[in-house]
Structures are given as structure tokens and as C-alpha cells.
Design an enzyme around this catalytic site. Sequence first.
Site, mmCIF file in Angstrom:
data_model
loop_
_atom_site.group_PDB
_atom_site.id
_atom_site.type_symbol
_atom_site.label_atom_id
_atom_site.label_comp_id
_atom_site.label_asym_id
_atom_site.label_seq_id
_atom_site.Cartn_x
_atom_site.Cartn_y
_atom_site.Cartn_z
ATOM 1 N N ASP A 97 -5.915 88.608 24.701
ATOM 2 C CA ASP A 97 -6.548 89.918 24.456
ATOM 3 C C ASP A 97 -6.547 90.806 25.702
ATOM 4 O O ASP A 97 -7.142 91.883 25.708
ATOM 5 C CB ASP A 97 -7.982 89.748 23.918
ATOM 6 C CG ASP A 97 -8.925 89.160 24.958
ATOM 7 O OD1 ASP A 97 -8.444 88.778 26.054
ATOM 8 O OD2 ASP A 97 -10.137 89.086 24.685
ATOM 9 N N ASP A 117 -10.465 84.887 30.907
ATOM 10 C CA ASP A 117 -11.508 84.159 30.174
ATOM 11 C C ASP A 117 -11.573 82.696 30.620
ATOM 12 O O ASP A 117 -10.781 82.253 31.462
ATOM 13 C CB ASP A 117 -11.259 84.261 28.663
ATOM 14 C CG ASP A 117 -9.827 83.887 28.300
ATOM 15 O OD1 ASP A 117 -9.304 82.910 28.863
ATOM 16 O OD2 ASP A 117 -9.215 84.597 27.467
ATOM 17 N N ASP A 176 -23.047 83.027 39.546
ATOM 18 C CA ASP A 176 -23.712 84.186 40.138
ATOM 19 C C ASP A 176 -25.086 84.348 39.503
ATOM 20 O O ASP A 176 -25.237 84.189 38.290
ATOM 21 C CB ASP A 176 -22.875 85.450 39.861
ATOM 22 C CG ASP A 176 -22.657 86.278 41.103
ATOM 23 O OD1 ASP A 176 -23.658 86.740 41.680
ATOM 24 O OD2 ASP A 176 -21.481 86.473 41.485
ATOM 25 N N ASP A 193 -26.959 87.373 44.138
ATOM 26 C CA ASP A 193 -26.527 88.753 44.345
ATOM 27 C C ASP A 193 -27.596 89.579 45.062
ATOM 28 O O ASP A 193 -28.780 89.509 44.711
ATOM 29 C CB ASP A 193 -26.251 89.362 42.956
ATOM 30 C CG ASP A 193 -25.574 90.706 43.022
ATOM 31 O OD1 ASP A 193 -24.445 90.762 43.533
ATOM 32 O OD2 ASP A 193 -26.161 91.697 42.553
ATOM 33 N N GLU A 235 -26.357 86.828 49.069
ATOM 34 C CA GLU A 235 -25.609 87.980 49.572
ATOM 35 C C GLU A 235 -26.580 88.918 50.270
ATOM 36 O O GLU A 235 -27.633 89.253 49.715
ATOM 37 C CB GLU A 235 -24.928 88.709 48.417
ATOM 38 C CG GLU A 235 -23.998 89.807 48.918
ATOM 39 C CD GLU A 235 -23.764 90.915 47.885
ATOM 40 O OE1 GLU A 235 -22.756 91.613 48.010
ATOM 41 O OE2 GLU A 235 -24.596 91.083 46.978
ATOM 42 N N HIS A 253 -14.718 90.184 45.629
ATOM 43 C CA HIS A 253 -14.476 91.213 44.619
ATOM 44 C C HIS A 253 -14.986 92.594 45.041
ATOM 45 O O HIS A 253 -14.803 93.554 44.306
ATOM 46 C CB HIS A 253 -15.144 90.791 43.310
ATOM 47 C CG HIS A 253 -16.639 90.706 43.456
ATOM 48 N ND1 HIS A 253 -17.243 89.773 44.271
ATOM 49 C CD2 HIS A 253 -17.634 91.455 42.953
ATOM 50 C CE1 HIS A 253 -18.557 89.953 44.231
ATOM 51 N NE2 HIS A 253 -18.820 90.977 43.439
ATOM 52 N N ASP A 254 -15.647 92.685 46.185
ATOM 53 C CA ASP A 254 -16.236 93.961 46.612
ATOM 54 C C ASP A 254 -15.453 94.670 47.712
ATOM 55 O O ASP A 254 -15.889 95.711 48.197
ATOM 56 C CB ASP A 254 -17.664 93.736 47.125
ATOM 57 C CG ASP A 254 -18.631 93.437 45.994
ATOM 58 O OD1 ASP A 254 -18.382 93.892 44.862
ATOM 59 O OD2 ASP A 254 -19.635 92.752 46.252
HETATM 60 C C1 GLC Z 1 -23.317 92.848 44.810
HETATM 61 C C2 GLC Z 1 -22.083 92.477 44.016
HETATM 62 C C3 GLC Z 1 -21.425 93.742 43.584
HETATM 63 C C4 GLC Z 1 -22.365 94.505 42.709
HETATM 64 C C5 GLC Z 1 -23.706 94.753 43.419
HETATM 65 C C6 GLC Z 1 -24.746 95.183 42.462
HETATM 66 O O1 GLC Z 1 -23.007 93.528 45.969
HETATM 67 O O2 GLC Z 1 -21.250 91.646 44.760
HETATM 68 O O3 GLC Z 1 -20.214 93.503 42.922
HETATM 69 O O4 GLC Z 1 -21.804 95.725 42.349
HETATM 70 O O5 GLC Z 1 -24.185 93.574 44.017
HETATM 71 O O6 GLC Z 1 -25.058 94.129 41.587
HETATM 72 CA CA CA Z 2 -9.011 86.753 26.947
#
Ligand code: GLC
Ligand code: CA
Length: 555
Positions: free
Chosen positions: A28, A32, A101, A201, A255, A329-330
Site C-alpha cells: 500500500d 509496516d 517510543d 520523547d 530525548e 528522523h529529526d
Molecule cells: C521529538 C521527536 C520529533 C517530534 C517532536 C514532537 O523531538 O523526535 O519527531 O516532532 O518530539 O513530538
Molecule cells: Ca504497508
Amino acid sequence: MDISTLPWWKTAAFYQIWPRSFKDGNGDGIGDLQGVLEKLDYIKDLGCDAIWFSPLYPSPNADYGYDIADYRDIHPEYGDLELFKQVIAACRERGIKVVVDLVVNHTSDEHPWFKASLDPTSPYREYYFWREGHEDKPPNNWLSVFEGKAWELDPDTQTWYLHVFAKKQPDLNHENPKVREEVKDIMRFWLEMGVDGFREDVITYIAKREGLPNGLPLPVGTGIEHYTGLPKVKEYLKEYREGALLPYDAFTVGEAPMMTPEKALEYIDETAGSKTLDLMFHFQHMEADSLLTDWVPLPFNLIKLKRAFNAWQQKMRGKGWNALYIENHDHPRIISRYGSEKYRVESGKTLAAMYLLQSGTPFIYQGQEIGMVNTEFGSVDESKDVLTYNNWRMVQKVRLSEHNFLKIANRRSRDHARTPMQWTAEKNAGFTSGTPWFAVNKNYPEINATAALRDENSLWHWYQKLLAYRKNNPLVLFGTYLDLAPLDPHRYIYVREYANQKLLVMLAFGEKPLKMKLPEGFGNAKLLFSNYAAPETPEDTYTARPYECRVYQVG
Ligand code: GLC
Ligand code: CA
């Protein structure tokens, strides 16, 4: 030091999965858990034995899972709880730990708690920060991290709610004991299922200044000093640790934007008996080419980078344990930031050796191990990230053109880390058999995992070798750390020492040839790693090629 007595997370290497872009198993176009199952052996072969999953929960995806609508389920796009249990079991079979997370600074505005809280008489009202404004103005002048003001008005009740991030991410009120019970209950839910811990987070944001906001003089500046790093954070974390985590011996990494080593020790010092987290993700080494945020780019500054690494390596020693990472990812891709796309593999190897040979627990972000680089956006519409959109909305007010905005976004958007993982040279980089939810980087015919696995000199194999070398190696785990040239703008030369062993890491930064001089005491060293052909025994001097890396060991 008996390594077998260490907690597992001190000798583990983590692989971070941002599920939406990792691997699509059902065609899709969206990554996943079925896709994850297909790739566990890949992760294990690389040498990682723990996975951190970015949020897998039901979410309207305003911030791709960091806006949670249900804490106790899996987003149908990714699978369901049964499938997640299969993932845990499959990880367990392979000796892989699973960390998820935990996003509890805020929920989604589509979470049932928030919806209920719109009613001023609801018990959920106190789950959030609902406040009266001043006529048509918000309760105070705090600014949010993701867009203008940190308050949003509910037109029906004419009251405002606090959102330190995006509008669709209302902040939870941890001062409310019911909220704290919910948090512990969420933790227990996943721990009972078999997860080994949490990445927490923006955890240093969960306390807001006492008395907020009425009666308080309006803060100057952004207000961030009133909602980050307050003493109450530690109280809440202590309660979570004692009430939910310790009985399961669960691991935590928090974090913490704007964190310093001194402040971090207040949370992670193992000698103090008051530890509230195991590891801390700080940002200092991610600011070597920017001013506080990625969106204010500056030229890359190696001295600044070393200053950050040096401080953390030295100050954690014997007290706290470092979390080592250079991508997630940030942030945009590290080769595009601190390395060189022209010398992609060479600089990728240097950056990998730079951080993987330090003391701490390493994290590798999906695609980092094959040297994925930033993508190119032709228009703002091609991007997906709320932060990119919000920044675009804001700069339009000062009439910045799209062309000029893209010049920054094409270097700095979080989207660069979020394009689909490049698995093969086939259609859609083998990420999906359908239409990918986000455009695949055009460079996939060259940069992909299949090509990297086939080439024994690839960055992937370099990561594999470094991870194998550092695994259970006391020299890397516990050795002293000394930067021999902290003020050198082009050379990063550091020494690790443990018992009668020494490790010398010599890294050249930049595309110009650089004279390198062997420090004393390494005449009899042996070459361990190099990203160009290099002699087995060290030369007194040599001219380093672009981003040349040589690593030697004595003893
Ligand atoms: C943390 C995450 C980020 C998110 C932010 C708000 O920094 O790593 O991806 O946008 O928190 O949740
Ligand atoms: Ca998928």
C-alpha cells in the site's frame, strides 16, 4: 571489568526504525510491521541487537506518529497488536531487544482524552492546560517549537489550550496525578507485552512552570525556559521509574533538546543513586553546522563538533553513559551535513568511525548504514513534514520566496531523513510494490542496500566491521578518551586507552589534502581500519586524502 555483568543496553547497538519509510510489506506504499519482519535478519547481520521503533500507534499523522490518538494500539497502517507481538517474538529469537517510543509530553488533539477535555465540566479537562486568555489574547506570550504561539483558542468555550509543539499536539498536564497514573499504565501495557524499554520523547518538557499562567508575570523571550528542564521533570520521572519501569528492569533513553553534560548528570548519574533515566539524547554535537536549530544553517565547524563530543566523553566518564548518534528522523542526512556527497562513502566511513569508537551506546538510523543522503525538493508541496510547512507559512509573512525557502529546506528539512529506505535498484528502491507514500530519492539505483551488501568495501560493511570490533571491547567501552588537537579545524585525532591497550583514531575532514603527523607512542601500532589503502604499520607523516580515516591499535 566483567562485561557480562553490564546491563544489556551498555553493550548493545541500536537500529532506529521510522516505520512509515522502512519497508512496505503489503504494497500500500506505507512501511509496516510485515516489512519489519522481512528485515530483522538484515539488522542483525549489520551487528545491531536492539531496535528503537519510532511511534507505531494510531495517529492522525500530523507529526507522523508523534501525535498519538491511542496509546494502547498499533496504527492499522502498520499492522495490529498481534503482528507487533510476532515482531517481538521474532526479535527475541534473534537476540534483539525492542524499545518503543513513548510520547507523553502531548497527545494528538484527536485523542479521546482531549476531545472529552473540550467540555469544561469533564474530568479530562485537567489532563491538559486549559486557561483563560486576556480578552482576545492568549494566556501568555509563550512560543511553540513548531509554530507561532503556544496557545490555541477553542472558539466554543473561549478558552485556550497549551501546545508546545504543533497545534494538533496539546500538552498533557503531568501535575495531575491521574495523568501520571495513565503514563505508568501505558508503560506497563507495553512492558507486559514484552518490550524492553522506552525512548522518551522530549521528556524534559513534561513539567511546566508552577502557577502557570495566571498571576505570573509574562515571560520574556520564547517562554521555553518555563517549559523545559524544570525540577519537577525529575520528580515525575522518579515516579515513573519506581512505579512502572523498575519492576520490569526496563531501559529508558530520554530525548532532551538544549541539554548540557552537567544537567544530564542530574538525570543519568549512576553514582548518585537518584538516576531517573539510563541514557540521554542531547543535541550539542548536532549543532556543528547550525545555530541551535537545523533551520539556521552555518558552515560546518569541526572545532564546535569536537567540543561537544569531548565534553560529553569526559564528563560522563565513570558517572553516566553516553548515547552515541549522528542521525535520526529529526535531522537531515549526516553525509550531506558534516561530510561530502562527492566523497560519500569516504566521508560516511570517517563519520562512522568518529562516533562508533567513542564510549557509549551507539544508535544507527535506517539508511545511515548505506550512506543515504539528502533529497532535493522542487517545491514546498513535495515535502511532508509539519515543521517544513509551518516554517514555510511563517517565512511567507516576511515575503521570502519559495525559491529561497527551498534553498534552506533542501539542506535542513527533517524530510531528508524520512524518504523511503533504499533496498534495491529496482522500482521504488524495493521499498514498496505500490506507490510510495513519499517520493524515493532519485539516487537509489546507485545507493541501495543490495548494492552495499554485494560490495565488501561498502559503507554497510564498514559499519558491520566497526560494530563487531566495538562489541564487548573494553577499550571502546571504558577506555579514557583524549582529543589531541581540539582546536584544529580540519583534523580530529583522538586516543582511547585501557589497561595496556591504546586506540588511535585519525580523521581528516574536508576535500583538500592534509598533512597528518603520527602522535608519539604509536610507532608499533597496527592498522585496524582505513577508508583508503594504507600501510599496516603507521607512517610518521602522511598526506591524508579527502576524508581519510586511519585507526590504529597498540596492544
Ligand atoms: C521529538 C521527536 C520529533 C517530534 C517532536 C514532537 O523531538 O523526535 O519527531 O516532532 O518530539 O513530538
Ligand atoms: Ca504497508
